[in-house]
Every structure is written in structure tokens, then in C-alpha cells.
Design an enzyme around this catalytic site. Structure first.
Site, PDB file in Angstrom:
ATOM      1  N   ASP A  66       0.870  -1.183   0.000  1.00 13.75           N
ATOM      2  CA  ASP A  66       0.000   0.000   0.000  1.00 13.75           C
ATOM      3  C   ASP A  66       0.903   1.227   0.000  1.00 13.75           C
ATOM      4  OD1 ASP A  66      -2.265  -1.529   0.372  1.00 13.75           O
ATOM      5  OD2 ASP A  66      -2.136  -1.419   2.553  1.00 13.75           O
ATOM      6  N   MET A 116      -8.172   7.377  10.454  1.00 19.01           N
ATOM      7  CA  MET A 116      -8.962   7.689   9.262  1.00 19.01           C
ATOM      8  C   MET A 116     -10.038   8.732   9.582  1.00 19.01           C
ATOM      9  SD  MET A 116      -9.313   3.843   7.722  1.00 19.01           S
ATOM     10  CE  MET A 116      -9.535   3.035   9.291  1.00 19.01           C
ATOM     11  N   LYS A 128      -3.475  -0.079  -7.184  1.00 16.64           N
ATOM     12  CA  LYS A 128      -3.927  -0.163  -8.584  1.00 16.64           C
ATOM     13  C   LYS A 128      -5.263  -0.886  -8.698  1.00 16.64           C
ATOM     14  CE  LYS A 128      -1.942  -4.410 -10.360  1.00 16.64           C
ATOM     15  NZ  LYS A 128      -0.918  -5.095 -11.065  1.00 16.64           N
TER      16      LYS A 128
HETATM   17  N1  SAH Z   1      -2.805  -0.445  10.154  1.00 17.27           N
HETATM   18  C1  SAH Z   1      -2.512   0.960  10.323  1.00 17.27           C
HETATM   19  C2  SAH Z   1      -3.755   1.812  10.190  1.00 17.27           C
HETATM   20  C3  SAH Z   1      -4.406   1.722   8.836  1.00 17.27           C
HETATM   21  S1  SAH Z   1      -5.782   2.774   8.680  1.00 17.27           S
HETATM   22  C4  SAH Z   1      -1.797   1.172  11.651  1.00 17.27           C
HETATM   23  O1  SAH Z   1      -1.759   0.261  12.497  1.00 17.27           O
HETATM   24  O2  SAH Z   1      -1.215   2.251  11.841  1.00 17.27           O
HETATM   25  C5  SAH Z   1      -5.057   4.217   7.976  1.00 17.27           C
HETATM   26  C6  SAH Z   1      -4.976   5.316   8.991  1.00 17.27           C
HETATM   27  O3  SAH Z   1      -3.853   5.144   9.817  1.00 17.27           O
HETATM   28  C7  SAH Z   1      -4.801   6.694   8.429  1.00 17.27           C
HETATM   29  O4  SAH Z   1      -5.998   7.232   7.942  1.00 17.27           O
HETATM   30  C8  SAH Z   1      -4.304   7.437   9.648  1.00 17.27           C
HETATM   31  O5  SAH Z   1      -5.364   7.725  10.526  1.00 17.27           O
HETATM   32  C9  SAH Z   1      -3.432   6.393  10.297  1.00 17.27           C
HETATM   33  N2  SAH Z   1      -1.992   6.558  10.012  1.00 17.27           N
HETATM   34  C10 SAH Z   1      -1.156   5.615   9.561  1.00 17.27           C
HETATM   35  N3  SAH Z   1       0.107   6.077   9.489  1.00 17.27           N
HETATM   36  C11 SAH Z   1       0.066   7.350   9.906  1.00 17.27           C
HETATM   37  C12 SAH Z   1       1.049   8.367  10.085  1.00 17.27           C
HETATM   38  N4  SAH Z   1       2.341   8.165   9.822  1.00 17.27           N
HETATM   39  N5  SAH Z   1       0.642   9.573  10.539  1.00 17.27           N
HETATM   40  C13 SAH Z   1      -0.644   9.801  10.832  1.00 17.27           C
HETATM   41  N6  SAH Z   1      -1.618   8.887  10.689  1.00 17.27           N
HETATM   42  C14 SAH Z   1      -1.269   7.666  10.246  1.00 17.27           C
END
Ligand code: SAH
Length: 255
Positions: free
Chosen positions: A38, A175, A60
Site C-alpha cells: 500500500d 482515518m 492499482k
Molecule cells: N494499520 C494501520 C492503520 C491503517 S488505517 C496502523 O496500524 O497504523 C489508515 C490510517 O492510519 C490513516 O488514515 C491514519 O489515521 C493512520 N496513520 C497511519 N500512518 C500514519 C502516520 N504516519 N501519521 C498519521 N496517521 C497515520
């Protein structure tokens, strides 16, 4: 398990600082035959994928949400059936709002061997880099993680705003940018103090991390003014006050 099937590793990349990638994730990335990725892991980590691996951008397959996920599942399954060692690389931790559970289920259904490689979730590490511990002995001993943007195919909100407004711990919203105003309003409408501190952390743990601090009442306007964009973490609760004391930690890695 079919003898000639390959194996799939569902790997979490952490929040973006490349040094927060686990040793196991690094090793698997370096030895994978195929990496299905991703965009969330971020440019630094993605550009360190080895030339030897075939790379497939899961983006994609973008389209309608559920359809997209089915296509990603199919791609992972297909690569594994061809006997390859597959890394499915996802931001943060694969099982925290990452749909990793669905991918793992698809693999079980197809009789494909897999391993989960947990990553450092953004839900905890991004607030940490912004000087916000998600729990603190003096302010809260509870924390909950919610998605601010639910599956659009769901007809009713799965979030119990009444219970969330009463919850006395820290609320970490992933999100949450698109629906920020609605979510803040729901919390206030259901009885949460409109002066509750809120932090929005964009691109956490990355060199261009940006923190915006306000209250439930002000945060949506502030976010609009500052053009806040995903990916961002929203933290709601008293722990946000610690940002002033503990400051911000930035990484030196340029993008
Ligand atoms: N599996 C991921 C989350 C996926 S959902 C985890 O454990 O972090 C995607 C969301 O993760 C984004 O919309 C945001 O809210 C958050 N996110 C992931 N990386 C981030 C980052 N570096 N800074 C801020 N938000 C982040």
C-alpha cells in the site's frame, strides 16, 4: 496445504520512520519474491524494497471499497498459488484497521500458509512522537481506538457515540480527517465537554510531521484553516495537554 503453494507474510511496516520497521519486516522485505504494498508505509520504506522482488501496488486495484479488497485478496492468493514467497506490506500494524484480518481469512480459506508480522501501529506511535502518551497515570488509564471513517457500504454507523462520549479515557481516531467535523459534533451532542483537548497529527513520525491542537469545539475549523490532510491521527482527551510539556520528536530522515 498444497505442497507447491508459497507462503504469505502479512507484514506491518510501522508508521513511516524507517527505523521503526522491525528486524523481521526488514528481513522478509529483503528476501521476498513478491511484495504487494500500500502507499501508507511511506516513500522511504517503499523505496527501500529490493530490486530482486516483483512489486505490486495494491492501490492499482482501487475502486469500490469492498470490491477493491476482494481484488487484493485475489492477488495475494494468486501469487502464493504460483509458489512464491509473498510479502503483503501494510502501514502500521496489519491487524489494526488494516483489513489484515480479511486477508488472513482469505488465505486460510484457500489453504495457503501465512504468518502475521505485527508492526508498530500509528495509533500509539504517532501520538507518542507528538509528545502525547495515550495513557498517563495522572490523567487516564483507558484508551480506545476507533475508525473515523467507516466502511461506506455500511448503512448505519457502527459507532456508539453515546458510549464514546461517556468514555473517560483517551479516544484515538484513525482515518478521521474527512469526517472530523461530524465526529466532533457527535461527541459534543452526546455530552462530551466541548473544551476537551484534541490533537491532529499528520504524517506522524515522518520529517514533515505536523501537529494541530485545539478542542472538540474548535478542531474542525482549525483543520480546515490549516488544510489538514490524511494520513492523520486524531487524539481526543486530557493527555493532549502533555504535548505542550513533552514536545515533539522528529526524525532526521528526508523524503
Ligand atoms: N494499520 C494501520 C492503520 C491503517 S488505517 C496502523 O496500524 O497504523 C489508515 C490510517 O492510519 C490513516 O488514515 C491514519 O489515521 C493512520 N496513520 C497511519 N500512518 C500514519 C502516520 N504516519 N501519521 C498519521 N496517521 C497515520
Amino acid at each position: 496445504m498444497a505442497e507447491n503453494y508459497g507462503k504469505v507474510y502479512l507484514v506491518g511496516s510501522g508508521p513511516g520512520d524507517p527505523e521503526l520497521l522491525t528486524l523481521k519486516a526488514r528481513r522478509l522485505n529483503d528476501t521476498a519474491e513478491v511484495i504487494i504494498y500500500d502507499q501508507l508505509p511511506g516513500k522511504v520504506i517503499l523505496s527501500s524494497m529490493p530490486d530482486s522482488a516483483e512489486k505490486i501496488d495494491a492501490g492499482k486495484f482501487a475502486g469500490k471499497h469492498t470490491l477493491t479488497q476482494n481484488k487484493i485478496n485475489e492477488a495475494i492468493v494468486q501469487q502464493a498459488k504460483e509458489g512464491k514467497m509473498v510479502v503483503r506490506l501494510k502501514g502500521g500494524d496489519p491487524y489494526v484497521f488494516g483489513r489484515g484480518g480479511e486477508e488472513a481469512e482469505a488465505l486460510v480459506q484457500e489453504g495457503i500458509e501465512f504468518e502475521i508480522v505485527p508492526g508498530i501501529t500509528s495509533a500509539i506511535s504517532v501520538p507518542a512522537y507528538a509528545g502525547i502518551p495515550v495513557t498517563h497515570r495522572e490523567s487516564t488509564s483507558m484508551v480506545t481506538f476507533i475508525t473515523g471513517h467507516e466502511d461506506p457500504t455500511k448503512e448505519e454507523s457502527g459507532l456508539n457515540w453515546d458510549a464514546l462520549a461517556k468514555f473517560e479515557g483517551t479516544i484515538v481516531i484513525l482515518m478521521g480527517v474527512k469526517m472530523l467535523r461530524r465526529n466532533a459534533e457527535e461527541l459534543i451532542k452526546n455530552g462530551k465537554d466541548s473544551e476537551t483537548p484534541v490533537a491532529l497529527i499528520e504524517r506522524g513520525t515522518r520529517p514533515d510531521q505536523r501537529v494541530t491542537v485545539g478542542t472538540l469545539a474548535s478542531i474542525a475549523d482549525l483543520a480546515e484553516e490549516r488544510g489538514v490532510k490524511a494520513p492523520a491521527i486524531t487524539v481526543v482527551g486530557d493527555v493532549v495537554r502533555l504535548h505542550d510539556i513533552l514536545g515533539e520528536q522528529l526524525t532526521g530522515t528526508e523524503f
